[in-house]
Design a protein around this motif. Structure first.
Motif, short mmCIF file in Angstrom:
data_model
loop_
_atom_site.label_atom_id
_atom_site.label_comp_id
_atom_site.label_asym_id
_atom_site.label_seq_id
_atom_site.Cartn_x
_atom_site.Cartn_y
_atom_site.Cartn_z
N GLU A 129 28.76 6.18 -21.13
CA GLU A 129 28.92 5.47 -19.86
C GLU A 129 28.41 6.32 -18.70
O GLU A 129 27.75 5.81 -17.79
CB GLU A 129 30.38 5.08 -19.66
N THR A 134 25.94 1.67 -19.63
CA THR A 134 26.75 0.46 -19.45
C THR A 134 25.88 -0.79 -19.54
O THR A 134 24.80 -0.86 -18.93
CB THR A 134 27.46 0.50 -18.08
N SER A 135 26.35 -1.75 -20.34
CA SER A 135 25.68 -3.06 -20.51
C SER A 135 24.29 -2.95 -21.13
O SER A 135 23.49 -3.88 -21.01
CB SER A 135 25.59 -3.81 -19.17
N HIS A 155 35.77 0.40 -24.26
CA HIS A 155 34.49 1.06 -24.02
C HIS A 155 33.33 0.14 -24.40
O HIS A 155 32.34 0.04 -23.65
CB HIS A 155 34.41 2.35 -24.84
N ARG A 158 32.33 -2.46 -21.96
CA ARG A 158 31.53 -1.96 -20.85
C ARG A 158 30.11 -1.61 -21.29
O ARG A 158 29.15 -1.76 -20.51
CB ARG A 158 32.20 -0.73 -20.23
N LEU A 159 29.95 -1.17 -22.53
CA LEU A 159 28.64 -0.71 -22.99
C LEU A 159 27.77 -1.84 -23.52
O LEU A 159 26.53 -1.73 -23.52
CB LEU A 159 28.83 0.36 -24.07
N ARG A 161 26.15 -5.60 -23.37
CA ARG A 161 25.73 -6.52 -22.31
C ARG A 161 26.50 -7.84 -22.38
O ARG A 161 27.07 -8.20 -23.42
CB ARG A 161 24.24 -6.82 -22.45
#
Length: 220
Positions: A129, A134-135, A155, A158-159, A161
């Motif tokens: 992150e 992220t995404s 986690h 957030r990571l 998409r």
């Protein structure tokens, strides 16, 4: 027609493998070698690996995040399904088990697209992150310590998409989740995790009776 999922006894499971499994030889060899380990039950089923690879292809996935490498079967199955410029980031604590993984990735010609991170998964996920990941992942797979599932899932939310998919292994836990007399820590952890996801409005959800239970969570 049926209004419930079918159970798989030995002959029916054999039929499923004989009429569906298209396991590349390199994966079959890795699975056979892993079967000799005391921890062989940590290996995902071959039909699950094939299903995950199909999901990756259906999504057009290019970036895959994995928490729990073991001997590298799932990472290899997905790496073979990704395009040549695809990327696998896989996390584990064991240098011993992942030595086997590296050997098979090299033999399969996909080692260049797999990034193995050794260490505590929580720390590595925080680092990803911080690196701006992220995404950026299309697909994630969680198959590690069961008490860590809630943290790993947050986690991954957030990571991965929006529209991406998070897969979580062992969510039926050999049927123990439905046994009220089973009060082991891991069983209680998976029950709590399943309950939380059932009411999580951030995802679309399906718990599929594949392998030891495979949860599919699509990030909305």
């Amino acid at each position: 027609m049926s209004n419930r999922s079918i159970g798989l006894d030995g002959p029916l499971y054999d039929y499923l493998l004989e009429h569906s499994l298209r396991e590349p030889e390199i994966l079959a060899e890795l699975r056979a070698e892993t079967a000799n380990l005391p921890e062989a039950n940590m290996q995902i089923a071959p039909e699950q690996g094939q299903f995950m690879a199909l999901l990756a292809r259906l999504m057009g996935a290019r970036r895959y995040l994995e928490i729990g490498t073991f001997t590298g079967y799932s990472a290899l199955a997905i790496a073979l399904a990704l395009p040549e410029d695809g990327t696998v980031v896989t996390l584990d604590k064991s240098a011993q088990w992942t030595t086997t993984a590296r050997r098979y990735w090299e033999r399969a010609g996909v080692s260049g697209r797999i990034r193995l991170e050794l260490g505590e998964a929580g720390n590595t996920l925080q680092a990803l992150e911080a690196e701006g990941e992220t995404s950026r992942f299309d697909l994630a797979f969680i198959d590690a310590d069961k008490t860590g599932y809630p943290d790993y899932f947050e986690h991954c939310l957030r990571l991965v998409r929006a529209g991406g998919l998070i897969l979580v292994d062992n969510t039926l836990w050999h049927g123990s989740v439905a046994d009220p007399d089973d009060t082991r820590e891991d069983t209680r952890a998976i029950r709590a995790f399943n309950d939380a996801l059932h009411h999580d409005e951030r995802i679309d959800l399906s718990l599929a009776p594949i392998g030891d239970g495979l949860t599919l969570a699509r990030r909305r």
